[in-house]
Design an enzyme around this catalytic site. Structure first.
Site, PDB file in Angstrom:
ATOM      1  N   ASN A  13       0.827  -1.210   0.000  1.00 53.49           N
ATOM      2  CA  ASN A  13       0.000   0.000   0.000  1.00 53.49           C
ATOM      3  C   ASN A  13       0.859   1.256   0.000  1.00 53.49           C
ATOM      4  O   ASN A  13       0.542   2.238  -0.675  1.00 53.49           O
ATOM      5  CB  ASN A  13      -0.930   0.005   1.213  1.00 53.49           C
ATOM      6  CG  ASN A  13      -2.238  -0.707   0.941  1.00 53.49           C
ATOM      7  OD1 ASN A  13      -2.967  -0.324   0.039  1.00 53.49           O
ATOM      8  ND2 ASN A  13      -2.514  -1.746   1.723  1.00 53.49           N
ATOM      9  N   MET A  86       3.405  -4.361  12.098  1.00 54.78           N
ATOM     10  CA  MET A  86       2.909  -5.384  13.011  1.00 54.78           C
ATOM     11  C   MET A  86       3.147  -5.036  14.487  1.00 54.78           C
ATOM     12  O   MET A  86       3.574  -5.855  15.293  1.00 54.78           O
ATOM     13  CB  MET A  86       3.558  -6.730  12.675  1.00 54.78           C
ATOM     14  CG  MET A  86       3.325  -7.158  11.241  1.00 54.78           C
ATOM     15  SD  MET A  86       1.574  -7.193  10.779  1.00 54.78           S
ATOM     16  CE  MET A  86       1.012  -8.562  11.786  1.00 54.78           C
ATOM     17  N   ARG A  87       2.871  -3.793  14.818  1.00 53.66           N
ATOM     18  CA  ARG A  87       2.906  -3.363  16.197  1.00 53.66           C
ATOM     19  C   ARG A  87       1.754  -2.403  16.434  1.00 53.66           C
ATOM     20  O   ARG A  87       1.556  -1.464  15.663  1.00 53.66           O
ATOM     21  CB  ARG A  87       4.218  -2.618  16.526  1.00 53.66           C
ATOM     22  CG  ARG A  87       5.492  -3.408  16.289  1.00 53.66           C
ATOM     23  CD  ARG A  87       5.601  -4.595  17.197  1.00 53.66           C
ATOM     24  NE  ARG A  87       5.510  -4.209  18.612  1.00 53.66           N
ATOM     25  CZ  ARG A  87       5.366  -5.090  19.598  1.00 53.66           C
ATOM     26  NH1 ARG A  87       5.279  -6.372  19.341  1.00 53.66           N
ATOM     27  NH2 ARG A  87       5.308  -4.665  20.848  1.00 53.66           N
ATOM     28  N   HIS A 104      -7.326  -1.225   7.243  1.00 50.10           N
ATOM     29  CA  HIS A 104      -7.701  -2.527   7.808  1.00 50.10           C
ATOM     30  C   HIS A 104      -8.531  -3.286   6.774  1.00 50.10           C
ATOM     31  O   HIS A 104      -9.440  -2.723   6.163  1.00 50.10           O
ATOM     32  CB  HIS A 104      -8.511  -2.342   9.096  1.00 50.10           C
ATOM     33  CG  HIS A 104      -8.902  -3.642   9.729  1.00 50.10           C
ATOM     34  ND1 HIS A 104      -8.017  -4.410  10.434  1.00 50.10           N
ATOM     35  CD2 HIS A 104     -10.080  -4.315   9.730  1.00 50.10           C
ATOM     36  CE1 HIS A 104      -8.630  -5.502  10.861  1.00 50.10           C
ATOM     37  NE2 HIS A 104      -9.884  -5.470  10.448  1.00 50.10           N
ATOM     38  N   THR A 136      -5.867   5.234  16.876  1.00 45.64           N
ATOM     39  CA  THR A 136      -5.990   5.751  18.244  1.00 45.64           C
ATOM     40  C   THR A 136      -5.409   4.734  19.223  1.00 45.64           C
ATOM     41  O   THR A 136      -5.191   3.564  18.880  1.00 45.64           O
ATOM     42  CB  THR A 136      -7.464   6.040  18.595  1.00 45.64           C
ATOM     43  OG1 THR A 136      -8.254   4.872  18.323  1.00 45.64           O
ATOM     44  CG2 THR A 136      -7.998   7.211  17.785  1.00 45.64           C
ATOM     45  N   ASP A 151      -8.339  -1.131  16.287  1.00 45.07           N
ATOM     46  CA  ASP A 151      -8.986  -0.717  15.030  1.00 45.07           C
ATOM     47  C   ASP A 151     -10.259   0.080  15.303  1.00 45.07           C
ATOM     48  O   ASP A 151     -11.242  -0.014  14.566  1.00 45.07           O
ATOM     49  CB  ASP A 151      -9.323  -1.935  14.151  1.00 45.07           C
ATOM     50  CG  ASP A 151      -8.075  -2.701  13.733  1.00 45.07           C
ATOM     51  OD1 ASP A 151      -7.064  -2.038  13.451  1.00 45.07           O
ATOM     52  OD2 ASP A 151      -8.125  -3.948  13.693  1.00 45.07           O
TER      53      ASP A 151
END
Length: 537
Positions: A13, A86-87, A104, A136, A151
């Site tokens: 992306n 991946m955090r 997502h 957030t 998410d």
């Protein structure tokens, strides 16, 4: 606007955004927490600076985020975009960084978390998609994940993606990426780059200036169902299908019933031509008939009876009508049906058929007989044309002129009969490919010049067709319609030579005075509409 990207793997992306530069956005840096992440090499090939900040053994989440902020400190950026980073980020990062976005792979709030594709398949969802949202905090004071907050940030934009029978996680993931994320993420970035986004964290809401609906919305979503596979497209080497919008009430060949089930199914070209023919006869209140060939009218007419209208339309160019499409705006009776089967036709479209007419038409084994509704009111206000990389959308040309709309610009005044004929020709020419010329007498076509790159050539072809191919017709004493202005007097001069006595055209050429002068010299009446009737496809 400068962007900082963060990814842990391929970062597709981010690379897509880099290649498209939506809203002029450019990457100041791409950071990863994995020294072996493939995105590093891809970023270097694009001359994008990179940073690697791996998490050390025993290092806390917040300590690692402090080091990430330190690595980014030397770069100027206004937005952070995550892509498979991946955090989960805590307030340690989020409070110091600009607005941070994530994409997502589901339509949140459905299927949050790490396995959105698998969860959607397990649930049996028929539509998934992706969500670009503001990131957030979802980390508590002890550094633990608050599951219900994952998410959960305000949604910026979403893109739906269908789930098909037989999909597995890999197939669905690819479709969501290419058909969903590659559309939605650049859109979101462009909105930020154009300073159109307001994030209300307290209300958990994003508003975007200009993201409006209406007839021509800022985002176009379309969903139609495949109605039929076609034998092939315009040519045998092209696959094709027809899709149906089942919300449409207007008479439509897509929703037509084929009454003679033993005949061949409609082809791609049949649908296209039949749609053109049906739209033409919708123009008229009186009994009307049209014969279409390659989406152009070979002939069109209205009359007191449907049979007479068809006879007048056919006689305009019976040679070209061979293998054509017939459309009628009244229930087909036996007298009309008998004329239709007198020569080879591919399709006939009408709002109903008498039993005798249907029996007669059924004598031709491969004549497709389509039954449409008699609802000719325009319910589809817009038309679309798919292009490579996008689509054009426009209002349908629903103009319908009255005598009061015509401006007489010549010394000679048209007669009431000529005005009636010119208005008929104008409604017809809307359905002829540009450059277009229609010669008419009364309410029937005499000659048609279609799809020429030169307007004067279109005049000559209409004259030639009237003299050579029409039966019992002549251009002498006809009226002429032109879908756009005459750039030079030569079109009027050729029309006068053919015997045309009145002309309807839009006007608006810088040479209008010369064109009017030519009409006066040849004693031709001329009116101007002030609007043109181009049809380019």
């Amino acid at each position: 606007m400068n962007v900082a990207g963060m990814a842990s793997n391929r970062g597709r992306n981010l690379l897509n955004i880099a290649d498209r530069a939506p809203g002029g956005a450019e990457f100041a840096v791409i950071l990863t927490n994995d020294a072996d992440a493939p995105v590093l090499e891809e970023a270097a090939e694009r001359d994008i600076p990179t940073e690697v900040v791996e998490r050390a053994d025993g290092e806390s989440r917040r300590e690692h985020e402090e080091r990430v902020l330190g690595a980014l400190d030397g770069y100027d950026f206004d937005l952070v975009t995550l892509d498979g980073y991946m955090r989960l980020l805590s307030e340690t990062f989020l409070d110091e960084a600009p607005t941070t976005l994530n994409v997502h792979p589901s339509l949140l709030p459905s299927f949050p978390g790490m396995d959105a594709w698998g969860d959607a398949l397990d649930y049996g969802a028929k539509v998934v998609g992706c969500t670009v949202h503001v990131v957030t905090n979802a980390i508590d004071e002890d550094g633990e994940i608050i599951e219900e907050e994952v998410d959960g940030g305000p949604v910026v934009t979403q893109e739906p993606v269908p789930v098909y029978e037989g999909d597995d996680e890999d197939a669905l993931a690819d479709r969501v990426l290419y058909e969903g994320e590659f559309r939605a993420y650049p859109r979101a970035v462009s909105w930020f780059a154009e300073d159109r986004v307001t994030v209300d964290y307290e209300c958990n809401r994003v508003s975007v200036a200009g993201d409006t609906g209406g007839d021509l919305p800022s985002r176009l979503l379309s969903s139609e169902d495949r109605a039929a596979d076609l034998r092939y497209g315009e040519n045998p080497h092209q696959d094709a299908a027809v899709y149906a919008d089942n919300t449409v009430d207007e008479a439509s060949v897509v929703h037509a019933d084929q009454l003679n089930e033993g005949a061949k199914a409609l082809s791609y070209n049949n649908y296209n031509d039949a749609d053109g023919a049906l739209n033409l006869i919708k123009e008229f209140d009186a009994p009307a008939a049209a014969v279409i060939k390659h989406t152009n009218p070979a002939g069109c007419a209205t009359s007191a009876t449907l049979a007479d209208a068809y006879a007048d339309a056919l006689s305009t160019d019976p040679k070209s009508a061979f293998g054509g499409i017939v459309a009628l705006n009244r229930e087909c009776d036996e007298a009309t049906a008998a004329q239709i089967i007198d020569s080879f036709k591919e399709v006939v479209v009408a709002p109903g058929y008498t039993d005798a007419a249907l029996e007669t038409l059924s004598e031709k084994e491969n004549l497709r007989v389509l039954d449409v509704s008699d609802n000719y009111d325009v319910t589809e206000d817009f038309t679309e044309k798919k292009l490579v990389g996008g689509r054009l959308v426009q209002e349908r040309d629903t103009q319908s002129l009255a005598p009061r709309d015509l401006e007489v610009v010549t010394e000679r005044e048209p007669t009431p009969e000529q005005i009636e004929s010119m208005l008929f020709a104008w409604q017809t020419i809307k359905h002829v490919k540009s450059n277009a010329i229609v010669l008419a007498k009364g309410t029937e076509t005499v000659g048609v010049g279609a799809g020429q790159v030169s307007r004067v050539d279109a005049v000559e072809i209409a004259d030639m067709k009237a003299r050579k191919d029409a039966e019992g017709k002549s251009p002498e004493g006809s009226v002429m319609a032109s879908d756009a202005f005459f750039p030079f007097p030569d079109g009027i001069e050729k029309a006068a030579e053919a015997g045309v006595e009145a002309v309807i055209q839009p006007g608006g050429s810088k040479n209008d005075d010369m064109v009017i002068e030519a009409a006066d010299e040849h004693d031709v009446a001329m009116v101007m509409t002030g609007q043109r009737a181009f049809r380019h496809d």
